[in-house]
Design a protein around this motif. Structure first.
Motif, PDB file in Angstrom:
ATOM      1  N   PRO A   1      -7.986   6.502 -10.394  1.00 38.66           N
ATOM      2  CA  PRO A   1      -7.515   5.134 -10.141  1.00 38.66           C
ATOM      3  C   PRO A   1      -6.520   4.615 -11.180  1.00 38.66           C
ATOM      4  CG  PRO A   1      -9.860   5.251  -9.737  1.00 38.66           C
ATOM      5  CD  PRO A   1      -9.463   6.586 -10.290  1.00 38.66           C
ATOM      6  N   LEU A   2      -6.783   4.837 -12.477  1.00 37.91           N
ATOM      7  CA  LEU A   2      -5.896   4.290 -13.502  1.00 37.91           C
ATOM      8  C   LEU A   2      -4.502   4.907 -13.436  1.00 37.91           C
ATOM      9  CD1 LEU A   2      -5.625   2.450 -15.995  1.00 37.91           C
ATOM     10  CD2 LEU A   2      -6.218   4.444 -17.398  1.00 37.91           C
ATOM     11  N   VAL A   3      -4.448   6.249 -13.345  1.00 41.05           N
ATOM     12  CA  VAL A   3      -3.142   6.913 -13.289  1.00 41.05           C
ATOM     13  C   VAL A   3      -2.448   6.571 -11.975  1.00 41.05           C
ATOM     14  CG1 VAL A   3      -1.929   9.120 -13.527  1.00 41.05           C
ATOM     15  CG2 VAL A   3      -4.059   8.735 -14.761  1.00 41.05           C
ATOM     16  N   ASN A   4      -3.255   6.394 -10.909  1.00 45.14           N
ATOM     17  CA  ASN A   4      -2.698   5.987  -9.624  1.00 45.14           C
ATOM     18  C   ASN A   4      -1.936   4.667  -9.759  1.00 45.14           C
ATOM     19  OD1 ASN A   4      -3.844   4.876  -6.446  1.00 45.14           O
ATOM     20  ND2 ASN A   4      -2.345   6.485  -6.804  1.00 45.14           N
ATOM     21  N   LEU A   5      -2.506   3.758 -10.537  1.00 42.90           N
ATOM     22  CA  LEU A   5      -1.851   2.467 -10.768  1.00 42.90           C
ATOM     23  C   LEU A   5      -0.557   2.658 -11.566  1.00 42.90           C
ATOM     24  CD1 LEU A   5      -2.937  -0.299  -9.856  1.00 42.90           C
ATOM     25  CD2 LEU A   5      -3.638  -0.705 -12.220  1.00 42.90           C
ATOM     26  N   MET A   6      -0.580   3.593 -12.534  1.00 43.79           N
ATOM     27  CA  MET A   6       0.629   3.870 -13.306  1.00 43.79           C
ATOM     28  C   MET A   6       1.722   4.468 -12.425  1.00 43.79           C
ATOM     29  SD  MET A   6      -1.391   5.334 -16.617  1.00 43.79           S
ATOM     30  CE  MET A   6      -0.027   5.931 -17.605  1.00 43.79           C
ATOM     31  N   GLU A   7       1.306   5.210 -11.373  1.00 42.12           N
ATOM     32  CA  GLU A   7       2.295   5.751 -10.438  1.00 42.12           C
ATOM     33  C   GLU A   7       3.004   4.627  -9.686  1.00 42.12           C
ATOM     34  OE1 GLU A   7      -0.281   8.351  -8.302  1.00 42.12           O
ATOM     35  OE2 GLU A   7      -0.493   9.595 -10.097  1.00 42.12           O
ATOM     36  N   VAL A   8       2.266   3.563  -9.381  1.00 39.38           N
ATOM     37  CA  VAL A   8       2.906   2.396  -8.756  1.00 39.38           C
ATOM     38  C   VAL A   8       3.971   1.835  -9.711  1.00 39.38           C
ATOM     39  CG1 VAL A   8       2.547   0.071  -7.868  1.00 39.38           C
ATOM     40  CG2 VAL A   8       0.866   1.847  -7.383  1.00 39.38           C
ATOM     41  N   GLY A   9       3.621   1.766 -10.996  1.00 43.52           N
ATOM     42  CA  GLY A   9       4.584   1.314 -11.998  1.00 43.52           C
ATOM     43  C   GLY A   9       5.795   2.224 -12.076  1.00 43.52           C
TER      44      GLY A   9
ATOM     45  N   ALA B   1       5.022   0.172  -0.493  1.00 42.20           N
ATOM     46  CA  ALA B   1       4.725   1.393  -1.250  1.00 42.20           C
ATOM     47  C   ALA B   1       3.393   1.263  -1.974  1.00 42.20           C
ATOM     48  CB  ALA B   1       5.854   1.677  -2.245  1.00 42.20           C
ATOM     49  N   THR B   2       3.148   0.090  -2.569  1.00 44.98           N
ATOM     50  CA  THR B   2       1.894  -0.120  -3.294  1.00 44.98           C
ATOM     51  C   THR B   2       0.705   0.015  -2.349  1.00 44.98           C
ATOM     52  OG1 THR B   2       3.052  -1.644  -4.764  1.00 44.98           O
ATOM     53  CG2 THR B   2       0.654  -1.700  -4.825  1.00 44.98           C
ATOM     54  N   TYR B   3       0.840  -0.588  -1.165  1.00 47.32           N
ATOM     55  CA  TYR B   3      -0.247  -0.510  -0.198  1.00 47.32           C
ATOM     56  C   TYR B   3      -0.579   0.941   0.118  1.00 47.32           C
ATOM     57  CZ  TYR B   3      -2.851  -0.793   4.126  1.00 47.32           C
ATOM     58  OH  TYR B   3      -3.809  -0.638   5.072  1.00 47.32           O
ATOM     59  N   ARG B   4       0.463   1.743   0.395  1.00 45.11           N
ATOM     60  CA  ARG B   4       0.227   3.148   0.736  1.00 45.11           C
ATOM     61  C   ARG B   4      -0.356   3.933  -0.431  1.00 45.11           C
ATOM     62  NH1 ARG B   4       1.407   5.594   5.378  1.00 45.11           N
ATOM     63  NH2 ARG B   4       1.102   7.608   4.397  1.00 45.11           N
ATOM     64  N   MET B   5       0.113   3.601  -1.642  1.00 43.37           N
ATOM     65  CA  MET B   5      -0.297   4.403  -2.787  1.00 43.37           C
ATOM     66  C   MET B   5      -1.716   4.116  -3.251  1.00 43.37           C
ATOM     67  SD  MET B   5       3.222   4.452  -4.953  1.00 43.37           S
ATOM     68  CE  MET B   5       2.604   5.455  -6.279  1.00 43.37           C
ATOM     69  N   VAL B   6      -2.150   2.844  -3.147  1.00 46.26           N
ATOM     70  CA  VAL B   6      -3.482   2.529  -3.678  1.00 46.26           C
ATOM     71  C   VAL B   6      -4.563   2.507  -2.613  1.00 46.26           C
ATOM     72  CG1 VAL B   6      -2.494   1.198  -5.596  1.00 46.26           C
ATOM     73  CG2 VAL B   6      -3.239   0.020  -3.513  1.00 46.26           C
ATOM     74  N   SER B   7      -4.191   2.665  -1.327  1.00 49.00           N
ATOM     75  CA  SER B   7      -5.220   2.536  -0.282  1.00 49.00           C
ATOM     76  C   SER B   7      -6.286   3.615  -0.431  1.00 49.00           C
ATOM     77  CB  SER B   7      -4.577   2.576   1.106  1.00 49.00           C
ATOM     78  OG  SER B   7      -3.827   3.746   1.257  1.00 49.00           O
ATOM     79  N   HIS B   8      -5.873   4.836  -0.825  1.00 48.89           N
ATOM     80  CA  HIS B   8      -6.856   5.901  -0.999  1.00 48.89           C
ATOM     81  C   HIS B   8      -7.805   5.574  -2.153  1.00 48.89           C
ATOM     82  CE1 HIS B   8      -8.600   9.754  -2.187  1.00 48.89           C
ATOM     83  NE2 HIS B   8      -8.409  10.134  -0.940  1.00 48.89           N
ATOM     84  N   THR B   9      -7.224   5.124  -3.269  1.00 52.21           N
ATOM     85  CA  THR B   9      -8.038   4.744  -4.430  1.00 52.21           C
ATOM     86  C   THR B   9      -8.996   3.619  -4.073  1.00 52.21           C
ATOM     87  OG1 THR B   9      -6.313   5.405  -5.977  1.00 52.21           O
ATOM     88  CG2 THR B   9      -7.921   3.817  -6.784  1.00 52.21           C
ATOM     89  N   PHE B  10      -8.496   2.663  -3.298  1.00 51.12           N
ATOM     90  CA  PHE B  10      -9.329   1.530  -2.864  1.00 51.12           C
ATOM     91  C   PHE B  10     -10.525   2.018  -2.063  1.00 51.12           C
ATOM     92  CE2 PHE B  10      -8.966  -3.142  -2.490  1.00 51.12           C
ATOM     93  CZ  PHE B  10      -8.258  -3.367  -3.658  1.00 51.12           C
ATOM     94  N   ALA B  11     -10.240   2.897  -1.108  1.00 51.21           N
ATOM     95  CA  ALA B  11     -11.312   3.429  -0.271  1.00 51.21           C
ATOM     96  C   ALA B  11     -12.320   4.194  -1.119  1.00 51.21           C
ATOM     97  CB  ALA B  11     -10.721   4.337   0.795  1.00 51.21           C
ATOM     98  N   GLN B  12     -11.791   4.900  -2.128  1.00 48.44           N
ATOM     99  CA  GLN B  12     -12.635   5.698  -3.009  1.00 48.44           C
ATOM    100  C   GLN B  12     -13.546   4.800  -3.846  1.00 48.44           C
ATOM    101  OE1 GLN B  12     -10.316   7.876  -5.831  1.00 48.44           O
ATOM    102  NE2 GLN B  12     -11.691   9.621  -5.855  1.00 48.44           N
ATOM    103  N   LEU B  13     -12.983   3.682  -4.324  1.00 50.49           N
ATOM    104  CA  LEU B  13     -13.737   2.796  -5.214  1.00 50.49           C
ATOM    105  C   LEU B  13     -14.717   1.913  -4.461  1.00 50.49           C
ATOM    106  CD1 LEU B  13     -11.040   1.564  -7.780  1.00 50.49           C
ATOM    107  CD2 LEU B  13     -12.914   3.145  -8.201  1.00 50.49           C
ATOM    108  N   PHE B  14     -14.281   1.407  -3.306  1.00 50.00           N
ATOM    109  CA  PHE B  14     -15.101   0.395  -2.615  1.00 50.00           C
ATOM    110  C   PHE B  14     -15.606   0.873  -1.267  1.00 50.00           C
ATOM    111  CE2 PHE B  14     -11.828  -1.811  -5.172  1.00 50.00           C
ATOM    112  CZ  PHE B  14     -12.675  -2.316  -6.150  1.00 50.00           C
TER     113      PHE B  14
ATOM    114  N   MET C   1      -3.386  17.844 -12.027  1.00 51.44           N
ATOM    115  CA  MET C   1      -3.094  17.038 -10.842  1.00 51.44           C
ATOM    116  C   MET C   1      -4.278  16.137 -10.481  1.00 51.44           C
ATOM    117  SD  MET C   1      -0.066  17.313 -10.232  1.00 51.44           S
ATOM    118  CE  MET C   1      -0.167  16.128  -8.920  1.00 51.44           C
ATOM    119  N   ASP C   2      -5.496  16.600 -10.789  1.00 51.45           N
ATOM    120  CA  ASP C   2      -6.666  15.759 -10.520  1.00 51.45           C
ATOM    121  C   ASP C   2      -6.634  14.473 -11.343  1.00 51.45           C
ATOM    122  OD1 ASP C   2      -7.697  17.335  -8.580  1.00 51.45           O
ATOM    123  OD2 ASP C   2      -9.040  18.477  -9.909  1.00 51.45           O
TER     124      ASP C   2
END
Lengths: 147, 130
Positions: free
Chosen positions: B59-67, B113-126, B53-54
């Protein structure tokens, strides 16, 4: 009037069939499998719209989304028969829906008889194993399991 | 077999939504295969399940989840369109318009949906945004 092409008594003359006479079918199994498969795709599809979109919404969009999913989260959900039933229905409907979809695609694009046969055998074998494994996991889940 | 020149069918909305329905369907099928296997790790140990699950939270798999969400959402909406064509008496007449309705629903839902899904990754990266 089942012959198409030339008549037996006058080989050179084409046979003209009676209007609206039934075309002889190469294979008429009488089970109507394709019709039931067609209906199943629509019935299961309609249910899956709610089951899968609901699943994705809860797992990926609600609260912290995927970030909050771990063993404890699964244990909490599967403590409820409602979510176990949801997941079991989702597993079976999605796997059968997808298997039939891939069966249609293989029939469309694999032109050689042998290729088509073996691709479908691979498909049915993997689908059977996925359904078996998924069902066992849902029914035998143990929240107290220790690695 | 090469099709004779000038006979290749070039459809419009109807053909392309049919193509997209097949492509997304196959993608979802293969994801389902992987997803049953990863979930089955709950029968192995909490640790092995948590480790897989980790990887889903990177970030990469998170993007695939958007797909994945995009593929499922399109397949679901277009599936409803197919059912409308099959069972609604005016379905075939409006199949083209319904393709645009599918896209009109798809785009805003995916933006949200994309906004909600990647916001955590965004915060993590930047750095933390919240």
């Amino acid at each position: 009037m089942t012959t198409i092409g030339v008549s037996a008594d006058a080989p050179s003359r084409p046979v003209i069939e009676a209007p609206r006479s039934r075309r002889p079918s190469a294979r008429r199994t009488g089970t109507n499998f394709e019709m039931y498969a067609w209906i199943f795709m629509r019935m299961s599809g309609l249910l899956l719209v709610f089951l899968v979109l609901g699943h994705l919404f809860i797992m990926l969009l609600l609260d912290d989304g995927v970030q909050r999913i771990n063993f404890g989260f699964v244990a909490g959900r599967w403590a409820s028969p409602f979510w176990r039933t949801w997941d079991l229905a989702q597993l079976w409907l999605a796997q059968l829906h997808g298997t039939n979809g891939l069966r249609v695609i293989i029939n469309d694009y694999a032109e050689r008889d042998g290729t088509r046969f073996w691709l479908k055998m691979l498909l049915y074998t993997s689908s059977f194993l996925v359904l078996l494994l998924g069902t066992l996991v849902i029914f035998t889940f143990d929240p107290e399991i220790s690695g | 077999m090469q099709a004779p020149a000038g006979t290749l069918y070039r459809g419009r909305e109807g053909m392309w939504s049919w193509v997209a329905h097949r492509v997304t369907g196959v993608l979802i099928f293969f994801f389902l295969f992987a997803h049953v296997l990863d979930t089955a790790l709950v029968r192995v140990s909490p640790d092995s399940y948590n480790r897989i699950m980790d990887t889903y939270k990177t970030p990469l798999v998170n993007l695939m989840e958007v797909g994945l969400v995009g593929a499922v959402l399109f397949h679901a909406l277009n599936g409803l369109r197919v059912m409308a064509i099959d069972f609604w008496e005016k379905g075939t007449r409006y199949q083209k318009q319904m393709t645009w309705v599918v896209l009109a629903v798809f785009v805003p839902v995916m933006v949200g949906a994309t906004y909600r899904m990647v916001s955590h990754t965004f915060a993590q990266l930047f750095g933390s945004a919240s």
